[in-house]
Every structure is written in structure tokens, then in C-alpha cells.
Motif scaffolding. Structure first.
Motif, PDB file in Angstrom:
ATOM      1  N   TRP A  13       7.504   2.628   6.626  1.00 32.67           N
ATOM      2  CA  TRP A  13       7.657   4.071   6.624  1.00 32.67           C
ATOM      3  C   TRP A  13       9.050   4.423   7.118  1.00 32.67           C
ATOM      4  CZ3 TRP A  13       8.322   5.727  11.728  1.00 32.67           C
ATOM      5  CH2 TRP A  13       7.773   4.905  12.726  1.00 32.67           C
ATOM      6  N   THR A  14       9.404   5.697   6.982  1.00 25.96           N
ATOM      7  CA  THR A  14      10.708   6.171   7.426  1.00 25.96           C
ATOM      8  C   THR A  14      10.521   7.226   8.513  1.00 25.96           C
ATOM      9  OG1 THR A  14      10.873   8.054   5.913  1.00 25.96           O
ATOM     10  CG2 THR A  14      11.496   5.891   5.048  1.00 25.96           C
TER      11      THR A  14
ATOM     12  N   ASN B 136      11.609   7.735  -1.864  1.00 25.20           N
ATOM     13  CA  ASN B 136      10.959   8.076  -0.590  1.00 25.20           C
ATOM     14  C   ASN B 136      11.752   7.611   0.617  1.00 25.20           C
ATOM     15  OD1 ASN B 136      10.575   5.345  -0.741  1.00 25.20           O
ATOM     16  ND2 ASN B 136       8.343   5.390  -0.593  1.00 25.20           N
TER      17      ASN B 136
ATOM     18  N   ILE C  40       1.382  12.536   3.026  1.00 27.21           N
ATOM     19  CA  ILE C  40       1.898  11.568   2.059  1.00 27.21           C
ATOM     20  C   ILE C  40       2.294  12.253   0.763  1.00 27.21           C
ATOM     21  CG2 ILE C  40       1.331   9.536   0.676  1.00 27.21           C
ATOM     22  CD1 ILE C  40      -0.763   8.855   2.799  1.00 27.21           C
TER      23      ILE C  40
ATOM     24  N   LYS D  74      -4.703  10.509  11.665  1.00 28.79           N
ATOM     25  CA  LYS D  74      -3.633  11.429  11.256  1.00 28.79           C
ATOM     26  C   LYS D  74      -4.167  12.860  11.118  1.00 28.79           C
ATOM     27  CE  LYS D  74      -0.103   8.557  10.624  1.00 28.79           C
ATOM     28  NZ  LYS D  74       1.188   8.681  11.339  1.00 28.79           N
TER      29      LYS D  74
ATOM     30  N   GLU E 176      -3.030   9.813   5.801  1.00 30.33           N
ATOM     31  CA  GLU E 176      -3.405   8.406   5.635  1.00 30.33           C
ATOM     32  C   GLU E 176      -4.729   8.030   6.309  1.00 30.33           C
ATOM     33  OE1 GLU E 176       0.293   5.549   5.443  1.00 30.33           O
ATOM     34  OE2 GLU E 176       0.574   6.987   7.066  1.00 30.33           O
TER      35      GLU E 176
ATOM     36  N   ALA F 181       8.290  10.242   7.999  1.00 30.64           N
ATOM     37  CA  ALA F 181       6.840  10.108   8.125  1.00 30.64           C
ATOM     38  C   ALA F 181       6.325  10.557   9.482  1.00 30.64           C
ATOM     39  CB  ALA F 181       6.421   8.659   7.877  1.00 30.64           C
ATOM     40  N   GLU F 182       7.211  10.856  10.411  1.00 25.27           N
ATOM     41  CA  GLU F 182       6.824  11.283  11.749  1.00 25.27           C
ATOM     42  C   GLU F 182       7.200  12.731  12.026  1.00 25.27           C
ATOM     43  OE1 GLU F 182       5.145   9.270  14.332  1.00 25.27           O
ATOM     44  OE2 GLU F 182       4.639   8.510  12.362  1.00 25.27           O
TER      45      GLU F 182
ATOM     46  N   TRP G 154       6.889  13.141   2.255  1.00 25.23           N
ATOM     47  CA  TRP G 154       7.820  12.038   2.527  1.00 25.23           C
ATOM     48  C   TRP G 154       7.641  10.846   1.585  1.00 25.23           C
ATOM     49  CZ3 TRP G 154       6.842   6.984   3.895  1.00 25.23           C
ATOM     50  CH2 TRP G 154       5.555   6.675   4.349  1.00 25.23           C
ATOM     51  N   ASP G 155       6.417  10.548   1.152  1.00 26.91           N
ATOM     52  CA  ASP G 155       6.194   9.357   0.328  1.00 26.91           C
ATOM     53  C   ASP G 155       6.165   9.671  -1.170  1.00 26.91           C
ATOM     54  OD1 ASP G 155       5.985   6.614   0.169  1.00 26.91           O
ATOM     55  OD2 ASP G 155       3.799   6.584   0.288  1.00 26.91           O
TER      56      ASP G 155
ATOM     57  N   ALA H  12       3.450  15.707   8.357  1.00 29.52           N
ATOM     58  CA  ALA H  12       3.956  14.624   7.515  1.00 29.52           C
ATOM     59  C   ALA H  12       2.930  14.065   6.534  1.00 29.52           C
ATOM     60  CB  ALA H  12       4.531  13.496   8.377  1.00 29.52           C
TER      61      ALA H  12
END
Length: 308
Positions: A139-140, A129, A150, A225, A221, A143-144, A48-49, A148
């Protein structure tokens, strides 16, 4: 540290036995974002990032494993120079034309003495991202989704002649040795190499059969996590190899598990920062258990023997 030359791991192409099942797993359990499909039937994903178009490519095949692992370099000029440097070092290369992978420029491919194909490239479309370049949020929603991660972080490859592979990375590509497990005074069992300030960008273990993948690693992260990843794996009945636990090497926290095809993947967090002038850390065989699994201080047979 000035980031020049080889920047970071860029993508990995994995062989999978059931493409539909794998797309479901990498999308909804691991939580990667699908970014495209090509005429060859390959499916592309990004974490996602990550800003670039993709970091993981899945290809339907008769056996699991790895096709190639790639690093992004900082410019076309660097790509040309590194190709010439590889050739001068005695490493044969070939150019893969732009567009052979979606949204990716020319790639330089070469085969290591370990039997693995490595690629270098400088251009890949930036897709972002999902957040603004100005005053972004933290975050978006992506990210969940699932575990997820990075980003794609590193891979561990199994094969022979790891000292020759190390020489190519250090003498030509500008990597440096961060840690190693010494079999004896003359050779290593395993090496961890970095092109950045990360504890490793690629690693190798000595193994008689060439071209094998031990694991591909995705960065999380925090330790929390990693624990959340363990919950998601359990909820989805994912086959866990070991963890959550900590490595002695790199000091990272980790879970190892298998995708539906038998390709091992890692969800990884932490690891110290290092620089090229740091003295490499040496582990001896009497402490190899603690080096790999710091809490248990012993290895399991599956971790040592199961590769794809």
C-alpha cells in the motif's frame, strides 16, 4: 466468469452546495485523491487503489443529489454495440464527446424509467495507484489518509418503475438479479443487480419521486477498516445515519453517513461473491428489517425517507 461487456462502476457526478467545503471533506475525511479540475469548475477524485483517473466528480449546484452514474465497458466496439442494443430496445441515447469529462473518452448517456441518467464509456486515462507494476509494495501513504476506501463500489437509486430499469440492465446490459425485497407476489420494493461476481454493482428502491440518490458506496478492506471509518467520522463530527452494522442483503458490513451537503454515502466491506447462475435471494416484507439492518432487525425512518 469472463469479464466482458460492462466491467464495473466507473464514476458518479454529485451535486454539492459548497464546493470548497466538499473538496475538504472528500479529500481529508473520506480520503479520496484529487486528480483534476476542469473549466466548468468540477473537481475530480479517485480512491487510492483505483487505476483510472477519477471515479467521483463534484459539481457546485443549488441542491444536492446525483447528476449521473457511469459504467466502464471493455472496448469501443462494446460501447457501439450496447448503444445499438439500447436503441433497439426503445431506449434513447446520446453521445457525450470525448474530453467533456477530464481524461475520458466518448460516453453514451441514457435515462432510466426511474429518472436517473446512466452512462457507458470505454476509455479513461490510467494514472495508476502509486505503486509499481513490478514487485509492488502492499500500500501507499494514500491508503492511510482519512477513511481511504479502495474504490467506488456501487450506488443505490430511488425512483419509480424499478422493474423497467431492471429489464434494461438485465435484457440489454447483461446484469443479473442477485437479491430482492418483494412487496407482494407481483412487484418488488428493492432490487440488487450485478454485472460481475460482486453482490451488487447498482441497486434500486421503489420511490414515487424520480431521480433520487439514496447513497453512493465506497469499498473498504475489512471490518476493522469499517470500525476505523466510524472513529474518523466521530472525530470529524460527521452525521452518521446508522452503523457500524451488517446487512442481511449481501451480508456486507456498513456505515451510512452524510457528507456536508446531505448526500448519503456508505463505507462498505464484504458481501459474498455470486454468479449469474445463482438463484436470486428473496426477502419478504415481514423480514425487511433484517434484510437491511441484520443486527437491529428494524429500519429507521431517516434511512427510508431521506434522499438527495
Amino acid at each position: 466468469m469472463a469479464m466482458t461487456g460492462v466491467l464495473r462502476p466507473g464514476h458518479i457526478q454529485l451535486k454539492v452546495l459548497d464546493l470548497d467545503e466538499s473538496v475538504e471533506f472528500y479529500s481529508n475525511v473520506l480520503g479520496l485523491t484529487e486528480t483534476g479540475r476542469d473549466a466548468q469548475g468540477r473537481v475530480y477524485f479517485k480512491a487510492w487503489d483505483e487505476r483510472d483517473h477519477h471515479s467521483v466528480i463534484l459539481r457546485q449546484a443549488d441542491s444536492a443529489g446525483i447528476d449521473f452514474f457511469a459504467f466502464k465497458v471493455d472496448s469501443c466496439a462494446t460501447l457501439d454495440k450496447l448503444e445499438k442494443d439500447l436503441n433497439a430496445y426503445g431506449v434513447a441515447t446520446r453521445r457525450i464527446p470525448a474530453g467533456e469529462l477530464l481524461e475520458t473518452g466518448e460516453r453514451v448517456r441514457f435515462t432510466l424509467p426511474t429518472g436517473h441518467d446512466i452512462e457507458l464509456y470505454s476509455k479513461k486515462s490510467e494514472v495508476g495507484n502509486g505503486m509499481s507494476d513490478v514487485n509492488p509494495e502492499a500500500w501507499t501513504a494514500a491508503a492511510e489518509k482519512g477513511i481511504a476506501p479502495i474504490r467506488l463500489d456501487h450506488c443505490l437509486l430511488y425512483g419509480p418503475d424499478i422493474e423497467k430499469a431492471q429489464a434494461i440492465f438485465t435484457d440489454v446490459l447483461g446484469f443479473y438479479l442477485v437479491e430482492h425485497i418483494a412487496l407482494d407476489d407481483s412487484q418488488d420494493l428493492a432490487i440488487w443487480l450485478s454485472c460481475s461476481i460482486k453482490a451488487h454493482d447498482i441497486a434500486f428502491v421503489r420511490h414515487p419521486e424520480p431521480g433520487k440518490l439514496h447513497h453512493v458506496s465506497f469499498l473498504l478492506e475489512s471490518w476493522e477498516k469499517v470500525l476505523r471509518a466510524a472513529d474518523i467520522m466521530s472525530m470529524n463530527r460527521v452525521s452518521i445515519d446508522i452503523g457500524p452494522t451488517r446487512h442481511g442483503v449481501t451480508r456486507g458490513t456498513t456505515i451510512y453517513a452524510f457528507d456536508p451537503n446531505g448526500n448519503r454515502f456508505e463505507t462498505f466491506c464484504g458481501g459474498y461473491q455470486c454468479y449469474p447462475d445463482n438463484k436470486p435471494t428473496k426477502w419478504t416484507m415481514d423480514e425487511v428489517g433484517a434484510a437491511v439492518f441484520y443486527h437491529d432487525r428494524k429500519l429507521n425512518d431517516r434511512f427510508l425517507t431521506v434522499v438527495s
